[in-house]
Design a protein around this motif. Sequence first.
Motif, mmCIF file in Angstrom:
data_model
loop_
_atom_site.group_PDB
_atom_site.id
_atom_site.type_symbol
_atom_site.label_atom_id
_atom_site.label_comp_id
_atom_site.label_asym_id
_atom_site.label_seq_id
_atom_site.Cartn_x
_atom_site.Cartn_y
_atom_site.Cartn_z
ATOM 1 N N UNK A 24 0.797 -1.222 0.000
ATOM 2 C CA UNK A 24 0.000 0.000 0.000
ATOM 3 C C UNK A 24 0.838 1.285 0.000
ATOM 4 N N UNK A 25 2.135 1.184 -0.218
ATOM 5 C CA UNK A 25 2.980 2.373 -0.164
ATOM 6 C C UNK A 25 2.609 3.401 -1.240
ATOM 7 N N UNK A 30 -0.186 8.806 -2.306
ATOM 8 C CA UNK A 30 -1.305 9.592 -2.826
ATOM 9 C C UNK A 30 -2.043 10.294 -1.682
ATOM 10 N N UNK A 31 -2.306 9.575 -0.610
ATOM 11 C CA UNK A 31 -3.007 10.168 0.531
ATOM 12 C C UNK A 31 -2.208 11.314 1.142
ATOM 13 N N UNK A 32 -0.912 11.115 1.278
ATOM 14 C CA UNK A 32 -0.060 12.174 1.829
ATOM 15 C C UNK A 32 -0.174 13.431 0.975
ATOM 16 N N UNK A 33 -0.104 13.263 -0.332
ATOM 17 C CA UNK A 33 -0.192 14.408 -1.242
ATOM 18 C C UNK A 33 -1.531 15.125 -1.110
ATOM 19 N N UNK A 34 -2.627 14.358 -1.040
ATOM 20 C CA UNK A 34 -3.961 14.956 -0.965
ATOM 21 C C UNK A 34 -4.183 15.682 0.354
ATOM 22 N N UNK A 35 -3.742 15.074 1.438
ATOM 23 C CA UNK A 35 -3.964 15.675 2.762
ATOM 24 C C UNK A 35 -3.083 16.915 2.953
ATOM 25 N N UNK A 36 -1.898 16.899 2.390
ATOM 26 C CA UNK A 36 -1.045 18.097 2.455
ATOM 27 C C UNK A 36 -1.719 19.267 1.739
ATOM 28 N N UNK A 37 -2.376 18.995 0.620
ATOM 29 C CA UNK A 37 -3.100 20.049 -0.102
ATOM 30 C C UNK A 37 -4.202 20.649 0.766
ATOM 31 N N UNK A 38 -4.834 19.802 1.586
ATOM 32 C CA UNK A 38 -5.928 20.266 2.445
ATOM 33 C C UNK A 38 -5.416 20.971 3.696
ATOM 34 N N UNK A 39 -4.163 20.730 4.040
ATOM 35 C CA UNK A 39 -3.559 21.432 5.172
ATOM 36 C C UNK A 39 -3.783 20.793 6.526
ATOM 37 N N UNK A 40 -4.173 19.518 6.572
ATOM 38 C CA UNK A 40 -4.409 18.848 7.851
ATOM 39 C C UNK A 40 -3.171 18.092 8.327
ATOM 40 N N UNK A 67 -10.850 1.565 4.365
ATOM 41 C CA UNK A 67 -9.591 0.854 4.108
ATOM 42 C C UNK A 67 -9.143 1.057 2.676
ATOM 43 N N UNK A 68 -7.832 1.189 2.517
ATOM 44 C CA UNK A 68 -7.244 1.444 1.200
ATOM 45 C C UNK A 68 -6.640 0.185 0.600
ATOM 46 N N UNK A 69 -6.572 -0.895 1.371
ATOM 47 C CA UNK A 69 -6.077 -2.154 0.821
ATOM 48 C C UNK A 69 -7.197 -2.875 0.085
#
Length: 343
Positions: A24-25, A30-40, A67-69
């Motif tokens: 799932x790396x 992808x999640x890290x990138x999206x959440x950084x855009x949101x600022x959380x 779940x993302x798996x």
Amino acid sequence: MAYVQEAVNKIIELCKIASPTGYTDKIMEYLVSEVKKLGFKYEITNTKSFIVDLGHGDSNAILFMAHIDTLGAMVKSIKENGRLKLTKIGGYPFSHIENENCIVFTRDGKEYTGTIYNVHPSVHVYKDTGTIERNEDNIEVVLDQKVKSKEDVKELGIMPGDFIAFDPRTILTKTGFLKSRFLDDKAGAGILLTLAKIVRDFVIEPKRKIYIMFTSYEEVGHGAAAGIPEDVSEIIAVDMGAVGGDLESDVYSVSICAKDSSGPYDYDIVTKLIKAAKLADVNFTVDIYPYYSSDASVAMYAGYNVKHGLIGPGVYASHGYERTHVDAIEATLKLLQKYLELE
């Protein structure tokens, strides 16, 4: 509703990222990138759960999880003829993956495409093409490489334990049907990413502190067994609503689960979810799933002192080539928003 299209887009993007349980790396990036855009703020636990702090109240925190798996496979062994034998990741019949395209991921970062067949695939050659048992011995991967032997395959760097992901075949029709493998639970994950944006944009005024948690081991049974923040008093899994049989659920509604194979969900939570669905004026059903258990139940087994619930958009043909409708995604998103506005 702009946010509904946002959710649909996120689901499609998530479905296209290979993430069989244990691999799932890429989707975590992808999640890290999206959440950084949101600022959380976020954290990644040792068990590869991705936890996002959406802020607001100081206590009585609620956590939504998806779940993302996904289902997938591993190389069990390499046959002498250069074909690959599979071992399943997650629960599904081999017939659900027959004739599917796939990708093999090696430990040194290489990727090889292939197709999954039964060992007697041609009706012009084999008498038992339609009747041969679909099992671990009779299903194999034929690589898109010029290989004729076990040694040829080894030279590619493929070995037992390499992950195999199935082609999701994600399609959004003009009539609003979303068809894809892994709507379980990329649909829930996309909805929660959109909920985070709704909270960020102050579209709603939540009464409580909110977390979102994306787990990586749900399909093998221990996704939410660890990592839930200490101040959480309530968890709601946002997974698929199973469709079929005598269930009330359909692909146009959000399903509220009253009971699954792990037992009843919390009475107060289920009742409050029903109230929120009515106030949100969305199509909803209340269902009992006979062969289902969620990450919320796993957290209860792990000993967390929380109340638990389970909802999700209606998904047809679970653990196969799944389908839902934009209406069900919208209903789920609106239910979550209304739920956060209740005391």
